[in-house]
Scaffold this motif. Structure first.
Motif, mmCIF file in Angstrom:
data_model
loop_
_atom_site.group_PDB
_atom_site.id
_atom_site.type_symbol
_atom_site.label_atom_id
_atom_site.label_comp_id
_atom_site.label_asym_id
_atom_site.label_seq_id
_atom_site.Cartn_x
_atom_site.Cartn_y
_atom_site.Cartn_z
ATOM 1 N N ILE A 184 -1.657 10.782 4.996
ATOM 2 C CA ILE A 184 -1.873 9.529 4.278
ATOM 3 C C ILE A 184 -3.205 8.895 4.695
ATOM 4 O O ILE A 184 -3.504 8.781 5.883
ATOM 5 C CB ILE A 184 -0.725 8.542 4.565
ATOM 6 N N THR A 185 -3.979 8.480 3.705
ATOM 7 C CA THR A 185 -5.212 7.734 3.971
ATOM 8 C C THR A 185 -4.957 6.244 3.762
ATOM 9 O O THR A 185 -3.933 5.838 3.188
ATOM 10 C CB THR A 185 -6.336 8.187 3.034
ATOM 11 N N LYS A 186 -5.897 5.439 4.176
ATOM 12 C CA LYS A 186 -5.774 3.985 4.028
ATOM 13 C C LYS A 186 -5.616 3.598 2.557
ATOM 14 O O LYS A 186 -4.774 2.775 2.200
ATOM 15 C CB LYS A 186 -7.004 3.305 4.636
ATOM 16 N N GLU A 187 -6.426 4.217 1.707
ATOM 17 C CA GLU A 187 -6.394 3.882 0.289
ATOM 18 C C GLU A 187 -5.033 4.223 -0.325
ATOM 19 O O GLU A 187 -4.485 3.454 -1.123
ATOM 20 C CB GLU A 187 -7.507 4.624 -0.455
ATOM 21 N N VAL A 188 -4.478 5.372 0.043
ATOM 22 C CA VAL A 188 -3.189 5.804 -0.498
ATOM 23 C C VAL A 188 -2.069 4.867 -0.043
ATOM 24 O O VAL A 188 -1.200 4.484 -0.837
ATOM 25 C CB VAL A 188 -2.892 7.258 -0.074
ATOM 26 N N LEU A 189 -2.095 4.467 1.223
ATOM 27 C CA LEU A 189 -1.031 3.599 1.729
ATOM 28 C C LEU A 189 -1.115 2.212 1.105
ATOM 29 O O LEU A 189 -0.088 1.634 0.715
ATOM 30 C CB LEU A 189 -1.109 3.503 3.256
ATOM 31 N N GLU A 190 -2.310 1.675 0.985
ATOM 32 C CA GLU A 190 -2.469 0.362 0.348
ATOM 33 C C GLU A 190 -1.959 0.403 -1.099
ATOM 34 O O GLU A 190 -1.250 -0.512 -1.553
ATOM 35 C CB GLU A 190 -3.933 -0.061 0.382
ATOM 36 N N ARG A 191 -2.334 1.455 -1.816
ATOM 37 C CA ARG A 191 -1.893 1.588 -3.203
ATOM 38 C C ARG A 191 -0.373 1.666 -3.304
ATOM 39 O O ARG A 191 0.254 1.044 -4.164
ATOM 40 C CB ARG A 191 -2.513 2.850 -3.808
ATOM 41 N N SER A 192 0.239 2.411 -2.396
ATOM 42 C CA SER A 192 1.692 2.601 -2.425
ATOM 43 C C SER A 192 2.430 1.303 -2.133
ATOM 44 O O SER A 192 3.459 1.006 -2.758
ATOM 45 C CB SER A 192 2.089 3.680 -1.419
ATOM 46 N N ILE A 193 1.928 0.534 -1.193
ATOM 47 C CA ILE A 193 2.554 -0.750 -0.855
ATOM 48 C C ILE A 193 2.460 -1.703 -2.044
ATOM 49 O O ILE A 193 3.434 -2.374 -2.417
ATOM 50 C CB ILE A 193 1.904 -1.354 0.395
ATOM 51 N N SER A 194 1.293 -1.765 -2.656
ATOM 52 C CA SER A 194 1.103 -2.652 -3.810
ATOM 53 C C SER A 194 1.990 -2.233 -4.971
ATOM 54 O O SER A 194 2.564 -3.086 -5.666
ATOM 55 C CB SER A 194 -0.369 -2.638 -4.242
ATOM 56 N N LYS A 195 2.126 -0.931 -5.191
ATOM 57 C CA LYS A 195 2.948 -0.435 -6.298
ATOM 58 C C LYS A 195 4.414 -0.807 -6.110
ATOM 59 O O LYS A 195 5.165 -0.925 -7.085
ATOM 60 C CB LYS A 195 2.787 1.076 -6.423
ATOM 61 N N ALA A 196 4.837 -0.983 -4.840
ATOM 62 C CA ALA A 196 6.208 -1.394 -4.549
ATOM 63 C C ALA A 196 6.416 -2.893 -4.730
ATOM 64 O O ALA A 196 7.510 -3.405 -4.471
ATOM 65 C CB ALA A 196 6.585 -0.989 -3.130
#
Length: 415
Positions: A361-373
């Motif tokens: 997981i990269t920073k960008e992927v984790l941020e995107r996933s949290i926002s999508k939730a």
């Protein structure tokens, strides 16, 4: 749940129209339902013992199933069966009948040669040292918790301690800043009777630290033996030597064996002020990560926070993967860290004893996933693991071995 209701619920979910089963799976389903029906209609055996046998049969069959439609359908029955324990079996049940459960699973996983072996590991008898779990309608042995081997020493910073997870799971103390903030959050909400949840707790170092701060903790792990160690350590911290709980739970510690997301979906919404999921999500596919974060977001109270730590591809033993990662990022791949065969890139040899799949997981992927939730990203930053991970995993020039983030539920309760 009444045993006849239990049988009928399973029968409905296994109806052939619910899924295109293979001929072999149909044979297994029919065998399972036939055995369950025999138990449900048996009037000669004590009902509690019969329900215990039926539950062993069900859990063994359920565990034998691969991820898919049938398992998801039976997960709903499982949640009903264990509704008095948040939809999950108690650790005392799973440990009391571990051999029988393993044997039942093995029976349903036997060679696909068209033969179903006619032994019945679920036929158990009431033991003199057993106890009645009236809440969950099963017989258990509360002392089964102490038959699980605990590591002789607590986890050390800089050393990976192996857990009971068969896929090479390992744990370290909660030494990263995000886990530390979770523990401090737990201390703050403890004064108001708040509750916290840890997912994938291993031997429970963070959960036990939160309890020491006064918090009420729900502690989850996929391996019941890890939770037995948590229970042993909890009792030791309370200066207790015997298990006085039939379920293995206490007012300050509830133990939840199950896999995220479907097996913990019985937890009540908006119940937790803080959730920690540390070093877990990178073992999930992208789709499963999104499903998991969506579920966890529903468990947060308004203003509650989820604390996440994942591993990144920026580990020394994954140098061979970095060029491939960069290509995927440039190509706009949604989950650039997914690897379906870890042997292709790993240089440490650790992959030989762990899962073939990983999703760095990269920073960008984790941020995107949290926002999508539907959560607000309050914090996201790489974590330098110098002094926390074994040295052969470190890339000192980058210091980005892990990624940590905090997501906040800013939604309000509508009256």
């Amino acid at each position: 749940m009444d045993i006849l209701v239990f049988f009928e619920a399973c029968k409905v979910k296994i109806a052939p129209e619910n899924s295109p089963f293979t001929p072999w799976q149909i044979a297994l389903n029919d065998f399972f339902l036939c055995e369950l029906k025999n138990l449900a209609e048996n009037r000669e055996t004590d009902p509690l013992l019969n329900m215990t046998r039926a539950t062993i049969l069900f859990e063994g069959f359920y565990s034998s199933l691969a991820e898919g439609a049938l398992k998801c359908l039976l997960a709903e029955v499982r949640a009903w069966r264990w509704e008095q324990h948040f939809g999950m079996p108690t650790i005392t049940f799973l440990l009391s009948y571990k051999q029988q459960l393993d044997d039942t699973q093995a029976l349903f996983n036997c060679d696909k040669n068209g033969e179903i072996y006619q032994n019945a590991p679920w036929i158990v008898y009431q033991e003199s040292h057993g106890a009645v779990d009236t809440q969950n309608n099963v017989l258990v042995d509360p002392n089964s918790i102490f038959r699980v081997e605990a590591p002789p020493h607590k986890e050390k910073i800089g050393v990976f301690t192996k857990t009971h997870n068969p896929l090479g799971g390992c744990t370290i103390p909660p030494c990263d800043p995000v886990s530390q903030q979770f523990i401090e959050h737990a201390a703050q909400i403890a004064h108001n009777g708040g509750k916290v949840l840890e997912i994938g707790a291993a031997f429970g170092a963070a959960s036990l630290a939160a309890i020491a701060k006064g918090a009420t903790v729900f502690c989850n792990d996929i391996d019941v033996r890890n939770l037995a160690v948590v229970r042993q350590r909890f009792l030791a911290s309370m200066s207790l030597h015997d298990s006085t709980s039939i379920t293995g739970d206490e007012s300050k510690l509830t133990l939840l064996p199950g896999a995220l997301p479907h097996e913990i979906s019985g937890l009540p919404p908006r119940s937790f002020d803080a959730i920690l999921i540390c070093r877990v999500l990178h073992f999930f596919t992208g789709e499963k990560i999104e499903e998991s974060l969506q579920l966890l977001s529903t468990l947060l109270t308004p203003g509650g926070k989820i604390y996440i730590v994942c591993e990144t591809p920026f580990l020394k033993n994954w140098d061979l993967f970095i060029p491939e990662l960069n290509k995927r990022i440039e190509a706009g791949v949604e989950w650039p860290g997914e690897i379906t065969n870890t042997d292709e890139f790993d240089r440490s040899g650790r992959a030989a004893s762990s899962s073939r799949f990983i999703n760095w997981i990269t920073k960008e992927v984790l941020e995107r996933s949290i926002s999508k939730a539907g959560l607000h990203v309050e914090h996201a930053a790489y974590i330098n693991r110098a002094g926390q991970f074994p040295e052969d995993l470190l890339r000192p020039e980058e210091g980005k071995e892990s990624i940590g983030a905090i997501g906040c539920n800013n939604q309000r309760v509508h009256s």
